[in-house]
Design an enzyme around this catalytic site. Structure first.
Site, PDB file in Angstrom:
ATOM      1  N   LEU A  63      -0.069   7.944 -10.665  1.00  0.00           N
ATOM      2  CA  LEU A  63      -1.085   7.495  -9.734  1.00  0.00           C
ATOM      3  C   LEU A  63      -0.984   5.984  -9.625  1.00  0.00           C
ATOM      4  O   LEU A  63      -0.752   5.301 -10.625  1.00  0.00           O
ATOM      5  CB  LEU A  63      -2.498   7.880 -10.212  1.00  0.00           C
ATOM      6  N   ASP A  64      -1.167   5.450  -8.425  1.00  0.00           N
ATOM      7  CA  ASP A  64      -1.166   4.002  -8.245  1.00  0.00           C
ATOM      8  C   ASP A  64      -2.237   3.367  -9.128  1.00  0.00           C
ATOM      9  O   ASP A  64      -3.280   3.970  -9.397  1.00  0.00           O
ATOM     10  CB  ASP A  64      -1.449   3.632  -6.788  1.00  0.00           C
ATOM     11  N   GLN A  65      -1.991   2.153  -9.558  1.00  0.00           N
ATOM     12  CA  GLN A  65      -2.907   1.469 -10.472  1.00  0.00           C
ATOM     13  C   GLN A  65      -4.363   1.440  -9.988  1.00  0.00           C
ATOM     14  O   GLN A  65      -5.274   1.691 -10.784  1.00  0.00           O
ATOM     15  CB  GLN A  65      -2.423   0.036 -10.732  1.00  0.00           C
ATOM     16  N   VAL A  81      -5.961   3.553  -8.228  1.00  0.00           N
ATOM     17  CA  VAL A  81      -6.478   4.895  -7.939  1.00  0.00           C
ATOM     18  C   VAL A  81      -7.010   5.553  -9.207  1.00  0.00           C
ATOM     19  O   VAL A  81      -6.365   5.519 -10.253  1.00  0.00           O
ATOM     20  CB  VAL A  81      -5.373   5.782  -7.329  1.00  0.00           C
ATOM     21  N   HIS A  91       3.134   5.056  -2.429  1.00  0.00           N
ATOM     22  CA  HIS A  91       1.960   4.646  -1.660  1.00  0.00           C
ATOM     23  C   HIS A  91       1.727   5.532  -0.431  1.00  0.00           C
ATOM     24  O   HIS A  91       1.158   5.092   0.568  1.00  0.00           O
ATOM     25  CB  HIS A  91       2.074   3.186  -1.212  1.00  0.00           C
TER      26      HIS A  91
END
Length: 219
Positions: A55-57, A59, A155
């Site tokens: 997961l993106d930072q 999120v 992303h």
């Protein structure tokens, strides 16, 4: 900081807070993998933690990690076969029309800037990205949408929603560069997969806790 949702001898399911990287090579930076390694060691277990998805930072979301290599391989195979369920809630600008549908684009990642862009299909290095969306609730200037990822690109949700004219609230990279700080309105609230050992379908969900999701019913 570490919130365990489920654990057995093969997997750990936990909630990733916003702002914590899934994994980072930077020394001295806390990430989910290092937190879980320390957690296992504190219980007298091997420090192995198998990374299955990211997961993106910025999120928040529910994630599963493997406790042995065989379980990691089985879960990774589901990811590769696109049978691993991933649903997100996104708080976006404006209102989608139609209220539900599919977005399909081709994305190209720039490793230097860590930004992905929508490009023509025949662009060298472009990768196909697909997601489906469903409007859950519409407010004055924004909408809560449910996202199902069909592919897993860099992303992806942020890029595709912004390209569709509905950037995620608080996304300064792909949305409006508004002054002040708003947490990213994106939460991975649901994962579903076949347990690597019991072979039973399991589902885990969380309720978004970010500020932009407050005062919204998820029933």
């Amino acid at each position: 900081m570490l919130e365990i949702i489920f654990e057995d001898e093969f997997i750990i399911v936990c909630k990733k807070p916003p702002g914590i990287p899934t994994q980072t090579p930077k020394s001295g930076v806390t990430d989910m993998v290092s937190l879980l390694k320390n957690y296992r060691v504190s219980k007298g277990e091997p420090h192995y933690v198998g990374l299955v998805h990211r997961l993106d930072q910025p999120v928040e979301g529910v994630m599963v990690f493997a406790k042995d290599k065989k379980s990691a391989a089985a879960l990774s195979a589901q990811m590769q076969a696109h049978t691993f369920e991933k649903y997100y809630y996104a708080m976006v600008e404006g209102t989608f029309s139609p209220a539900c549908g599919t977005l399909e684009n081709y994305l190209l990642r720039d490793g230097k800037s860590n930004v992905s862009s929508v490009v023509p299909k025949d662009t060298t290095g472009a990768k196909r990205a697909e997601l489906s969306y469903e409007t859950v609730k519409t407010m004055e200037d924004r909408s809560l949408v449910r996202i199902q990822l069909k592919t897993g690109r860099h992303h992806q949700i942020r890029v595709q929603l912004a390209h569709a004219g509905h950037p995620i609230i608080g996304d300064k990279k792909y949305g409006r560069n508004t002054p002040g700080y708003l947490p990213l309105g994106l939460c991975s609230y649901h994962i579903g997969f076949i347990h690597p050992v019991t072979k039973k379908k399991v589902v885990y969900e969380i309720t978004p806790s970010g500020a932009v999701f407050q005062q919204v019913s998820y029933e």
